[in-house]
Design an enzyme around this catalytic site. Structure first.
Site, PDB file in Angstrom:
ATOM      1  N   THR A 184     -12.445   1.046 -39.394  1.00 20.37           N
ATOM      2  CA  THR A 184     -11.814   2.349 -39.169  1.00 20.37           C
ATOM      3  C   THR A 184     -10.356   2.224 -38.727  1.00 20.37           C
ATOM      4  O   THR A 184      -9.650   3.230 -38.681  1.00 20.37           O
ATOM      5  CB  THR A 184     -12.580   3.138 -38.085  1.00 20.37           C
TER       6      THR A 184
ATOM      7  N   SER B  24     -14.591   0.786 -25.899  1.00 24.34           N
ATOM      8  CA  SER B  24     -13.657   1.307 -26.900  1.00 24.34           C
ATOM      9  C   SER B  24     -12.752   2.374 -26.303  1.00 24.34           C
ATOM     10  O   SER B  24     -13.185   3.134 -25.434  1.00 24.34           O
ATOM     11  CB  SER B  24     -14.457   1.914 -28.059  1.00 24.34           C
ATOM     12  N   ALA B  25     -11.527   2.454 -26.810  1.00 24.47           N
ATOM     13  CA  ALA B  25     -10.596   3.507 -26.381  1.00 24.47           C
ATOM     14  C   ALA B  25     -10.917   4.836 -27.056  1.00 24.47           C
ATOM     15  O   ALA B  25     -10.426   5.880 -26.645  1.00 24.47           O
ATOM     16  CB  ALA B  25      -9.174   3.098 -26.729  1.00 24.47           C
ATOM     17  N   SER B  26     -11.755   4.793 -28.079  1.00 23.72           N
ATOM     18  CA  SER B  26     -11.941   5.986 -28.916  1.00 23.72           C
ATOM     19  C   SER B  26     -12.933   6.991 -28.332  1.00 23.72           C
ATOM     20  O   SER B  26     -14.049   6.645 -27.953  1.00 23.72           O
ATOM     21  CB  SER B  26     -12.422   5.571 -30.307  1.00 23.72           C
ATOM     22  N   LYS B  27     -12.500   8.240 -28.343  1.00 25.59           N
ATOM     23  CA  LYS B  27     -13.393   9.328 -27.915  1.00 25.59           C
ATOM     24  C   LYS B  27     -14.417   9.646 -29.006  1.00 25.59           C
ATOM     25  O   LYS B  27     -15.381  10.350 -28.772  1.00 25.59           O
ATOM     26  CB  LYS B  27     -12.570  10.568 -27.584  1.00 25.59           C
ATOM     27  N   ASN B  28     -14.180   9.131 -30.208  1.00 30.83           N
ATOM     28  CA  ASN B  28     -15.121   9.334 -31.315  1.00 30.83           C
ATOM     29  C   ASN B  28     -16.176   8.236 -31.407  1.00 30.83           C
ATOM     30  O   ASN B  28     -17.020   8.252 -32.306  1.00 30.83           O
ATOM     31  CB  ASN B  28     -14.348   9.369 -32.636  1.00 30.83           C
TER      32      ASN B  28
ATOM     33  N   GLU C 123     -12.470  -8.350 -29.632  1.00 37.36           N
ATOM     34  CA  GLU C 123     -11.320  -7.457 -29.790  1.00 37.36           C
ATOM     35  C   GLU C 123     -10.493  -7.756 -31.036  1.00 37.36           C
ATOM     36  O   GLU C 123     -10.368  -8.908 -31.430  1.00 37.36           O
ATOM     37  CB  GLU C 123     -10.385  -7.613 -28.580  1.00 37.36           C
ATOM     38  N   ASP C 124      -9.906  -6.705 -31.620  1.00 38.83           N
ATOM     39  CA  ASP C 124      -8.964  -6.907 -32.730  1.00 38.83           C
ATOM     40  C   ASP C 124      -7.557  -6.479 -32.322  1.00 38.83           C
ATOM     41  O   ASP C 124      -6.664  -6.457 -33.177  1.00 38.83           O
ATOM     42  CB  ASP C 124      -9.378  -6.104 -33.962  1.00 38.83           C
TER      43      ASP C 124
ATOM     44  N   ASP D 116     -15.320  -4.128 -28.689  1.00 38.04           N
ATOM     45  CA  ASP D 116     -14.449  -3.055 -29.141  1.00 38.04           C
ATOM     46  C   ASP D 116     -15.099  -2.529 -30.427  1.00 38.04           C
ATOM     47  O   ASP D 116     -15.941  -3.205 -31.021  1.00 38.04           O
ATOM     48  CB  ASP D 116     -13.051  -3.619 -29.411  1.00 38.04           C
ATOM     49  N   LEU D 117     -14.705  -1.327 -30.847  1.00 44.11           N
ATOM     50  CA  LEU D 117     -15.352  -0.735 -32.022  1.00 44.11           C
ATOM     51  C   LEU D 117     -14.458  -0.816 -33.286  1.00 44.11           C
ATOM     52  O   LEU D 117     -14.757  -1.559 -34.221  1.00 44.11           O
ATOM     53  CB  LEU D 117     -15.702   0.729 -31.725  1.00 44.11           C
ATOM     54  N   ASP D 118     -13.365  -0.048 -33.243  1.00 47.46           N
ATOM     55  CA  ASP D 118     -12.487   0.058 -34.420  1.00 47.46           C
ATOM     56  C   ASP D 118     -11.842  -1.292 -34.723  1.00 47.46           C
ATOM     57  O   ASP D 118     -11.126  -1.842 -33.892  1.00 47.46           O
ATOM     58  CB  ASP D 118     -11.384   1.090 -34.166  1.00 47.46           C
TER      59      ASP D 118
ATOM     60  N   LYS E 153      -3.019  -0.383 -31.992  1.00 48.36           N
ATOM     61  CA  LYS E 153      -4.444  -0.734 -31.976  1.00 48.36           C
ATOM     62  C   LYS E 153      -4.956  -0.835 -30.543  1.00 48.36           C
ATOM     63  O   LYS E 153      -4.313  -1.466 -29.697  1.00 48.36           O
ATOM     64  CB  LYS E 153      -4.686  -2.050 -32.712  1.00 48.36           C
ATOM     65  N   GLY E 154      -6.078  -0.221 -30.291  1.00 50.75           N
ATOM     66  CA  GLY E 154      -6.703  -0.300 -28.967  1.00 50.75           C
ATOM     67  C   GLY E 154      -6.136   0.660 -27.947  1.00 50.75           C
ATOM     68  O   GLY E 154      -6.655   0.785 -26.844  1.00 50.75           O
TER      69      GLY E 154
ATOM     70  N   LYS F 170      -6.530   0.610 -22.349  1.00 51.42           N
ATOM     71  CA  LYS F 170      -6.140  -0.780 -22.553  1.00 51.42           C
ATOM     72  C   LYS F 170      -4.609  -0.825 -22.668  1.00 51.42           C
ATOM     73  O   LYS F 170      -4.050   0.098 -23.251  1.00 51.42           O
ATOM     74  CB  LYS F 170      -6.768  -1.335 -23.854  1.00 51.42           C
TER      75      LYS F 170
ATOM     76  N   ARG G 269      -5.408   7.772 -27.630  1.00 51.32           N
ATOM     77  CA  ARG G 269      -4.772   8.760 -28.508  1.00 51.32           C
ATOM     78  C   ARG G 269      -3.433   9.221 -27.912  1.00 51.32           C
ATOM     79  O   ARG G 269      -2.419   9.279 -28.602  1.00 51.32           O
ATOM     80  CB  ARG G 269      -5.721   9.951 -28.684  1.00 51.32           C
TER      81      ARG G 269
HETATM   82  C1  BG6 Z   1      -9.019   2.710 -30.614  1.00 55.08           C
HETATM   83  C2  BG6 Z   1      -8.188   2.522 -31.850  1.00 55.08           C
HETATM   84  O1  BG6 Z   1     -10.255   2.113 -30.803  1.00 55.08           O
HETATM   85  O2  BG6 Z   1      -9.203   4.077 -30.301  1.00 55.08           O
HETATM   86  C3  BG6 Z   1      -6.887   3.318 -31.746  1.00 55.08           C
HETATM   87  O3  BG6 Z   1      -7.884   1.149 -32.014  1.00 55.08           O
HETATM   88  C4  BG6 Z   1      -7.187   4.762 -31.411  1.00 55.08           C
HETATM   89  O4  BG6 Z   1      -6.198   3.229 -32.965  1.00 55.08           O
HETATM   90  C5  BG6 Z   1      -8.009   4.824 -30.117  1.00 55.08           C
HETATM   91  O5  BG6 Z   1      -5.985   5.500 -31.237  1.00 55.08           O
HETATM   92  C6  BG6 Z   1      -8.348   6.245 -29.685  1.00 55.08           C
HETATM   93  O6  BG6 Z   1      -9.213   6.799 -30.625  1.00 55.08           O
HETATM   94  P1  BG6 Z   1      -9.629   8.309 -30.743  1.00 55.08           P
HETATM   95  O7  BG6 Z   1     -10.736   8.276 -31.769  1.00 55.08           O
HETATM   96  O8  BG6 Z   1     -10.115   8.758 -29.395  1.00 55.08           O
HETATM   97  O9  BG6 Z   1      -8.430   9.066 -31.163  1.00 55.08           O
HETATM   98 MG    MG Z   2      -9.975  -2.187 -32.130  1.00 49.34          MG
END
Ligand code: BG6
Ligand code: MG
Length: 214
Positions: free
Chosen positions: A16, A113-117, A168-169, A8-10, A44-45, A144, A48
């Site tokens: 972050t 990671s769930a994050s698009k960033n 994972e966190d 996982d990333l964040d 967390k995880g 997740k 968005r």
């Molecule tokens: C996860 C974070 O890694 O990504 C969440 O733990 C976050 O807090 C999710 O909402 C989605 O991230 P993003 O950058 O696509 O908004």
């Molecule tokens: Mg995380």
């Protein structure tokens, strides 16, 4: 035998999680409410979209489809502002060393990671080359705790789930690993995460130790 690590990333590699929390709190306050750090564990995880759904539930705000879209975009703009100056110094203690050591040990590395960033954050940390596969919020349909992100990570590495260890966190992420048939290393409190083993940070262990243990 463990042949791949799925990170996982964040909150695992980079600090972050606190910026996601801050940006979501601004959204909640805009909706006339707020939420606690304990409630934030549930965000967390989570994707968005799913995060915003939870915040709307907590604040009991009335939100139109259009406002929903705008709030997601606003949250991301606030988040991007907060991580504008992000660099390798924002990696969590020992995380970059752990990734480098994993790589040099010949253990395959994927992001889950769930994050698009996520791709941009990996670039800012200067660790993109260490990853054989990057699965993020742009590549999955199910967030997740669904195991899709980790199953895709294992597949991209050419490994069986049982050959992979997840880092994972988040509660949702540990559940995703379990549902995908993978063991997990929790970064955070054992009582909260319920992973197979827990550390405060990746700096407290080594890839060799963990690969041998699972
Ligand atoms: C996860 C974070 O890694 O990504 C969440 O733990 C976050 O807090 C999710 O909402 C989605 O991230 P993003 O950058 O696509 O908004
Ligand atoms: Mg995380």
């Amino acid at each position: 035998m463990i042949k791949g690590f799925l990170f996982d990333l964040d909150g695992v590699i980079v600090d972050t999680a606190v910026f996601h929390f801050q940006a979501w709190r601004k959204v909640a306050q805009k909706l006339g409410g707020d939420f606690t750090e304990a409630q934030n564990e549930q965000l967390k995880g989570i994707s968005r979209t799913d995060s915003l759904k939870k915040i709307i539930e907590w604040t009991q705000a009335e939100v139109s489809v259009l406002q929903f879209q705008e709030l997601q975009e606003q949250k991301n703009r606030w988040y991007l502002d907060l991580i504008g100056g992000l660099g390798p110094e924002d990696a969590l203690p020992g995380a970059i060393e752990f990734l480098r050591r994993t790589y040099s040990q010949g253990i395959l590395i994927a992001l889950g990671s769930a994050s698009k960033n996520a791709p941009m954050v990996l670039e800012k940390l200067g660790v993109t080359e260490l990853f054989s596969a990057v699965i993020d919020g742009n590549n999955v349909i199910n967030g997740k705790p669904h195991p899709e992100v980790f199953l895709k990570g294992a597949e991209a590495l050419g490994l069986e789930p049982s050959e992979c260890l997840v880092f994972e966190d988040s509660i949702a992420g540990v559940q995703a690993a379990k549902q995908g048939g993978m063991s997990s290393v929790g970064i955070g409190e054992a009582e909260t995460l319920n992973a197979n083993i827990h550390f405060e940070s990746l700096g407290e262990t080594t890839p060799e130790l963990l690969a041998a243990q699972f």
